[in-house]
Write a protein that holds these residues in place. Structure first.
Motif, PDB file in Angstrom:
ATOM      1  N   LEU A   6       5.504  10.451   1.443  1.00 16.74           N
ATOM      2  CA  LEU A   6       4.987   9.288   0.728  1.00 16.74           C
ATOM      3  C   LEU A   6       5.660   8.040   1.279  1.00 16.74           C
ATOM      4  O   LEU A   6       6.887   7.957   1.324  1.00 16.74           O
ATOM      5  CB  LEU A   6       5.263   9.408  -0.769  1.00 16.74           C
ATOM      6  N   MET A   7       4.853   7.091   1.705  1.00 18.34           N
ATOM      7  CA  MET A   7       5.376   5.836   2.243  1.00 18.34           C
ATOM      8  C   MET A   7       4.724   4.657   1.537  1.00 18.34           C
ATOM      9  O   MET A   7       3.552   4.722   1.157  1.00 18.34           O
ATOM     10  CB  MET A   7       5.100   5.748   3.752  1.00 18.34           C
ATOM     11  N   GLU A   8       5.492   3.592   1.371  1.00 16.76           N
ATOM     12  CA  GLU A   8       4.956   2.344   0.841  1.00 16.76           C
ATOM     13  C   GLU A   8       5.160   1.282   1.911  1.00 16.76           C
ATOM     14  O   GLU A   8       6.260   1.122   2.438  1.00 16.76           O
ATOM     15  CB  GLU A   8       5.654   1.964  -0.466  1.00 16.76           C
ATOM     16  N   ILE A   9       4.080   0.577   2.233  1.00 11.41           N
ATOM     17  CA  ILE A   9       4.093  -0.347   3.360  1.00 11.41           C
ATOM     18  C   ILE A   9       3.519  -1.695   2.960  1.00 11.41           C
ATOM     19  O   ILE A   9       2.599  -1.774   2.137  1.00 11.41           O
ATOM     20  CB  ILE A   9       3.291   0.239   4.553  1.00 11.41           C
ATOM     21  N   GLU A  10       4.068  -2.744   3.543  1.00 11.47           N
ATOM     22  CA  GLU A  10       3.538  -4.093   3.351  1.00 11.47           C
ATOM     23  C   GLU A  10       2.844  -4.509   4.639  1.00 11.47           C
ATOM     24  O   GLU A  10       3.434  -4.448   5.718  1.00 11.47           O
ATOM     25  CB  GLU A  10       4.662  -5.072   3.023  1.00 11.47           C
ATOM     26  N   GLN A  53      -3.788  10.285   1.115  1.00 10.00           N
ATOM     27  CA  GLN A  53      -4.021   9.609  -0.163  1.00 10.00           C
ATOM     28  C   GLN A  53      -3.513   8.176  -0.014  1.00 10.00           C
ATOM     29  O   GLN A  53      -2.315   7.952   0.155  1.00 10.00           O
ATOM     30  CB  GLN A  53      -3.283  10.321  -1.296  1.00 10.00           C
ATOM     31  N   ILE A  54      -4.435   7.222  -0.058  1.00 12.70           N
ATOM     32  CA  ILE A  54      -4.085   5.816   0.173  1.00 12.70           C
ATOM     33  C   ILE A  54      -4.444   5.009  -1.066  1.00 12.70           C
ATOM     34  O   ILE A  54      -5.555   5.124  -1.592  1.00 12.70           O
ATOM     35  CB  ILE A  54      -4.834   5.253   1.396  1.00 12.70           C
ATOM     36  N   LYS A  55      -3.499   4.182  -1.506  1.00 14.78           N
ATOM     37  CA  LYS A  55      -3.728   3.379  -2.703  1.00 14.78           C
ATOM     38  C   LYS A  55      -3.187   1.965  -2.498  1.00 14.78           C
ATOM     39  O   LYS A  55      -2.053   1.784  -2.058  1.00 14.78           O
ATOM     40  CB  LYS A  55      -3.036   4.019  -3.911  1.00 14.78           C
ATOM     41  N   VAL A  89       0.828  -1.199   0.000  1.00 11.21           N
ATOM     42  CA  VAL A  89       0.000   0.000   0.000  1.00 11.21           C
ATOM     43  C   VAL A  89       0.868   1.258   0.000  1.00 11.21           C
ATOM     44  O   VAL A  89       1.890   1.318   0.692  1.00 11.21           O
ATOM     45  CB  VAL A  89      -0.908   0.028   1.254  1.00 11.21           C
ATOM     46  N   SER A  90       0.452   2.262  -0.783  1.00 12.40           N
ATOM     47  CA  SER A  90       1.127   3.561  -0.732  1.00 12.40           C
ATOM     48  C   SER A  90       0.260   4.522   0.076  1.00 12.40           C
ATOM     49  O   SER A  90      -0.967   4.535  -0.059  1.00 12.40           O
ATOM     50  CB  SER A  90       1.367   4.118  -2.135  1.00 12.40           C
ATOM     51  N   VAL A  91       0.915   5.297   0.920  1.00 12.10           N
ATOM     52  CA  VAL A  91       0.219   6.256   1.779  1.00 12.10           C
ATOM     53  C   VAL A  91       0.944   7.598   1.681  1.00 12.10           C
ATOM     54  O   VAL A  91       2.143   7.683   1.953  1.00 12.10           O
ATOM     55  CB  VAL A  91       0.205   5.785   3.250  1.00 12.10           C
ATOM     56  N   ARG A  92       0.200   8.621   1.293  1.00 12.20           N
ATOM     57  CA  ARG A  92       0.776   9.968   1.197  1.00 12.20           C
ATOM     58  C   ARG A  92       0.015  10.884   2.148  1.00 12.20           C
ATOM     59  O   ARG A  92      -1.215  10.977   2.085  1.00 12.20           O
ATOM     60  CB  ARG A  92       0.682  10.484  -0.231  1.00 12.20           C
TER      61      ARG A  92
END
Length: 231
Positions: A198-202, A224-226, A164-167
């Protein structure tokens, strides 16, 4: 005998050893958790027959356990032996472990077709339909893979991770970073030109909605979550 303590029993090398222990703490020892042995142990003796009050001989203790340290021996008896639970205790422990298993599956599994989490009630029904037996003495984590394999015969389900990307705006960056670090593993992070982070998390795939809810709660909906991928 009061249900505040139970007998843990181990038979080895022709000897029987029994010790009185707290049932809740004994179960934690069975699960591999650390406990205060002083709170686990009820009394100061290792018995060969606890109900009759017959103590084990020092010679038999040293022969089997290579020590006469009561605390160390107690842990060995609980880990390697059997806990003599009452029917009510066994029912309670089994129900608690069942809830743990359902919660873990809900957090870690998804429907492989939709990539969406599966409601706990659906998992509970699948356990009943597949007639899955849950061991109250084994850690829930160690049973999940086998249980998911069994219930996959009645519902589409698999263990998966979500990427997931979280900004988030800069004013929420610190709080959200701490939150995400608790929920999963942050794989990448970078500051954007507008000051946002901006972070990308598993994360375990079943926690997607929880992530949305908690991040939006902190940022008042400004994040902003994707979902990048689930698999």
């Amino acid at each position: 005998m009061t249900d505040k303590y139970v007998i843990a029993r181990l038979e080895e090398k022709g000897h029987r050893f029994e010790v009185l222990v707290d049932p809740d703490l004994a179960l934690k020892v069975k699960e591999g958790k650390s406990v205060n042995v002083d709170e686990l142990l009820v009394g100061d003796f290792i018995y060969k027959d606890a109900r009759k009050g017959l103590k084990a001989s020092p010679e038999s203790l040293r022969e089997v356990f290579k020590t006469d340290d009561i605390k160390q021996i107690t842990l060995e008896i609980v880990k390697r032996g059997e806990i003599q639970l009452t029917a009510e205790q066994r029912r309670r422990f089994a129900e608690e472990k069942r809830k743990q298993v359902i919660n873990l599956i809900a957090k870690n599994a998804v429907d492989p077709k939709t990539k969406l989490p599966i409601p706990q009630k659906r998992i509970e029904l699948a356990l009943e339909q597949a007639r899955v037996s849950i061991d109250p003495f084994k850690p829930a984590e160690s049973q999940i893979e086998e249980i998911v394999s069994k219930i996959s015969r009645v519902i589409p389900i698999k263990i998966a991770k979500a990427y997931v990307s979280v900004r988030v705006p800069s004013e929420y960056a610190s709080r959200v970073h701490k939150l995400l670090a608790q929920m999963g593993e942050i794989k990448r992070q970078s500051w954007m030109n507008d000051g946002s982070l901006l972070m990308e998390i598993e994360i375990p795939a079943g926690m997607q909605q929880e992530l949305f809810d908690r991040v939006n709660g902190v940022t008042k909906g400004s994040a902003q979550i994707k979902i990048i991928s689930v698999g």
